[in-house]
Design a protein around this motif. Structure first.
Motif, PDB file in Angstrom:
ATOM      1  N   ASP A   8       0.829  -1.203   0.000  1.00  0.00           N
ATOM      2  CA  ASP A   8       0.000   0.000   0.000  1.00  0.00           C
ATOM      3  C   ASP A   8       0.868   1.260   0.000  1.00  0.00           C
ATOM      4  O   ASP A   8       0.616   2.191  -0.756  1.00  0.00           O
ATOM      5  CB  ASP A   8      -0.942  -0.006   1.210  1.00  0.00           C
ATOM      6  CG  ASP A   8      -1.803   1.228   1.264  1.00  0.00           C
ATOM      7  OD1 ASP A   8      -2.610   1.435   0.326  1.00  0.00           O
ATOM      8  OD2 ASP A   8      -1.664   2.000   2.238  1.00  0.00           O
ATOM      9  N   ARG A  12       1.192   4.131  -2.918  1.00  0.00           N
ATOM     10  CA  ARG A  12       0.991   5.556  -2.657  1.00  0.00           C
ATOM     11  C   ARG A  12       2.185   6.366  -3.158  1.00  0.00           C
ATOM     12  O   ARG A  12       2.019   7.466  -3.693  1.00  0.00           O
ATOM     13  CB  ARG A  12       0.748   5.822  -1.171  1.00  0.00           C
ATOM     14  CG  ARG A  12      -0.608   5.346  -0.701  1.00  0.00           C
ATOM     15  CD  ARG A  12      -0.987   5.873   0.674  1.00  0.00           C
ATOM     16  NE  ARG A  12       0.074   5.949   1.651  1.00  0.00           N
ATOM     17  CZ  ARG A  12       0.291   5.046   2.610  1.00  0.00           C
ATOM     18  NH1 ARG A  12      -0.491   3.992   2.724  1.00  0.00           N
ATOM     19  NH2 ARG A  12       1.269   5.211   3.464  1.00  0.00           N
ATOM     20  N   GLN A  15       1.939   6.575  -6.972  1.00  0.00           N
ATOM     21  CA  GLN A  15       0.825   7.417  -7.407  1.00  0.00           C
ATOM     22  C   GLN A  15       0.975   8.869  -6.980  1.00  0.00           C
ATOM     23  O   GLN A  15       0.162   9.712  -7.322  1.00  0.00           O
ATOM     24  CB  GLN A  15      -0.493   6.862  -6.861  1.00  0.00           C
ATOM     25  CG  GLN A  15      -0.840   5.513  -7.423  1.00  0.00           C
ATOM     26  CD  GLN A  15      -1.973   4.843  -6.679  1.00  0.00           C
ATOM     27  OE1 GLN A  15      -2.468   5.359  -5.688  1.00  0.00           O
ATOM     28  NE2 GLN A  15      -2.372   3.681  -7.156  1.00  0.00           N
ATOM     29  N   ARG A  17       0.726  10.003  -3.957  1.00  0.00           N
ATOM     30  CA  ARG A  17      -0.124  10.333  -2.810  1.00  0.00           C
ATOM     31  C   ARG A  17       0.684  10.395  -1.525  1.00  0.00           C
ATOM     32  O   ARG A  17       0.233  10.967  -0.548  1.00  0.00           O
ATOM     33  CB  ARG A  17      -1.256   9.315  -2.666  1.00  0.00           C
ATOM     34  CG  ARG A  17      -2.241   9.387  -3.819  1.00  0.00           C
ATOM     35  CD  ARG A  17      -3.414   8.467  -3.624  1.00  0.00           C
ATOM     36  NE  ARG A  17      -3.007   7.079  -3.653  1.00  0.00           N
ATOM     37  CZ  ARG A  17      -3.463   6.137  -2.836  1.00  0.00           C
ATOM     38  NH1 ARG A  17      -4.332   6.430  -1.907  1.00  0.00           N
ATOM     39  NH2 ARG A  17      -3.045   4.905  -2.951  1.00  0.00           N
ATOM     40  N   GLU A  18       1.859   9.814  -1.504  1.00  0.00           N
ATOM     41  CA  GLU A  18       2.766   9.916  -0.345  1.00  0.00           C
ATOM     42  C   GLU A  18       3.829  10.924  -0.722  1.00  0.00           C
ATOM     43  O   GLU A  18       4.636  10.689  -1.613  1.00  0.00           O
ATOM     44  CB  GLU A  18       3.384   8.560  -0.027  1.00  0.00           C
ATOM     45  CG  GLU A  18       4.373   8.587   1.106  1.00  0.00           C
ATOM     46  CD  GLU A  18       3.775   9.089   2.402  1.00  0.00           C
ATOM     47  OE1 GLU A  18       4.396   9.977   3.015  1.00  0.00           O
ATOM     48  OE2 GLU A  18       2.705   8.625   2.809  1.00  0.00           O
ATOM     49  N   VAL A  96     -10.582  11.135  -8.268  1.00  0.00           N
ATOM     50  CA  VAL A  96     -10.396  11.086  -6.807  1.00  0.00           C
ATOM     51  C   VAL A  96     -10.880   9.750  -6.278  1.00  0.00           C
ATOM     52  O   VAL A  96     -10.190   9.071  -5.502  1.00  0.00           O
ATOM     53  CB  VAL A  96     -11.133  12.253  -6.120  1.00  0.00           C
ATOM     54  CG1 VAL A  96     -11.145  12.072  -4.609  1.00  0.00           C
ATOM     55  CG2 VAL A  96     -10.510  13.586  -6.490  1.00  0.00           C
ATOM     56  N   PHE A  99      -8.424   6.758  -7.441  1.00  0.00           N
ATOM     57  CA  PHE A  99      -7.090   6.692  -6.882  1.00  0.00           C
ATOM     58  C   PHE A  99      -7.043   6.721  -5.362  1.00  0.00           C
ATOM     59  O   PHE A  99      -6.043   6.384  -4.781  1.00  0.00           O
ATOM     60  CB  PHE A  99      -6.199   7.780  -7.473  1.00  0.00           C
ATOM     61  CG  PHE A  99      -5.891   7.522  -8.921  1.00  0.00           C
ATOM     62  CD1 PHE A  99      -5.098   6.453  -9.286  1.00  0.00           C
ATOM     63  CD2 PHE A  99      -6.432   8.319  -9.908  1.00  0.00           C
ATOM     64  CE1 PHE A  99      -4.828   6.188 -10.622  1.00  0.00           C
ATOM     65  CE2 PHE A  99      -6.162   8.065 -11.240  1.00  0.00           C
ATOM     66  CZ  PHE A  99      -5.370   7.003 -11.599  1.00  0.00           C
ATOM     67  N   GLU A 100      -8.114   7.133  -4.711  1.00  0.00           N
ATOM     68  CA  GLU A 100      -8.140   7.083  -3.259  1.00  0.00           C
ATOM     69  C   GLU A 100      -8.669   5.749  -2.754  1.00  0.00           C
ATOM     70  O   GLU A 100      -8.460   5.398  -1.616  1.00  0.00           O
ATOM     71  CB  GLU A 100      -8.963   8.238  -2.676  1.00  0.00           C
ATOM     72  CG  GLU A 100      -8.209   9.546  -2.792  1.00  0.00           C
ATOM     73  CD  GLU A 100      -8.909  10.678  -2.076  1.00  0.00           C
ATOM     74  OE1 GLU A 100      -9.936  10.454  -1.435  1.00  0.00           O
ATOM     75  OE2 GLU A 100      -8.396  11.807  -2.175  1.00  0.00           O
ATOM     76  N   GLY A 101      -9.359   5.018  -3.601  1.00  0.00           N
ATOM     77  CA  GLY A 101      -9.957   3.757  -3.154  1.00  0.00           C
ATOM     78  C   GLY A 101      -9.130   2.577  -3.510  1.00  0.00           C
ATOM     79  O   GLY A 101      -9.261   1.488  -3.065  1.00  0.00           O
TER      80      GLY A 101
END
Length: 101
Positions: A8, A12, A15, A17-18, A96, A99-101
């Motif tokens: 995970d 992230r 992508q 997101r981190e 959103v 990519f968040e799920g």
């Protein structure tokens, strides 16, 4: 697994997101990917650049108003605007959700 990070967390990172990977994570990824010193330093510079807030670098960080309106109205599929480093600058609701799920 080889770098000692969860699937995970790695997803992230990929992508975008981190935004603030530690030096230990970056070193572990450089080791796993067998990066030489120059490539490992490039990875660190990329990670530090990505950690900065949008709008710091200049024009490539700005999404013009009509593109934002288009994104808001686009409901046919996920859509997003990326800069040259593939940072997500804007995205519609479907993007959103995807990519968040």
């Amino acid at each position: 697994m080889l770098a000692g990070v969860s699937l995970d967390y790695y997803a992230r990172l990929e992508q975008g997101r981190e935004r603030r990977p530690s030096d230990q994570v970056l070193d572990a990824l450089a080791r796993v990917f067998h990066l030489d010193a120059e490539a490992a330093e490039y990875l660190r510079r990329l990670a530090r650049t990505r950690a900065r807030r949008c709008g710091v670098d200049g024009e490539d960080e700005q999404v013009i108003a009509h593109v934002l309106r288009l994104l808001d109205s686009w409901d046919h599929g996920p859509a997003h605007v990326l800069n040259r480093r593939t940072d997500v600058l804007a995205q519609n609701a479907l993007s959103v959700a995807l990519f968040e799920g």
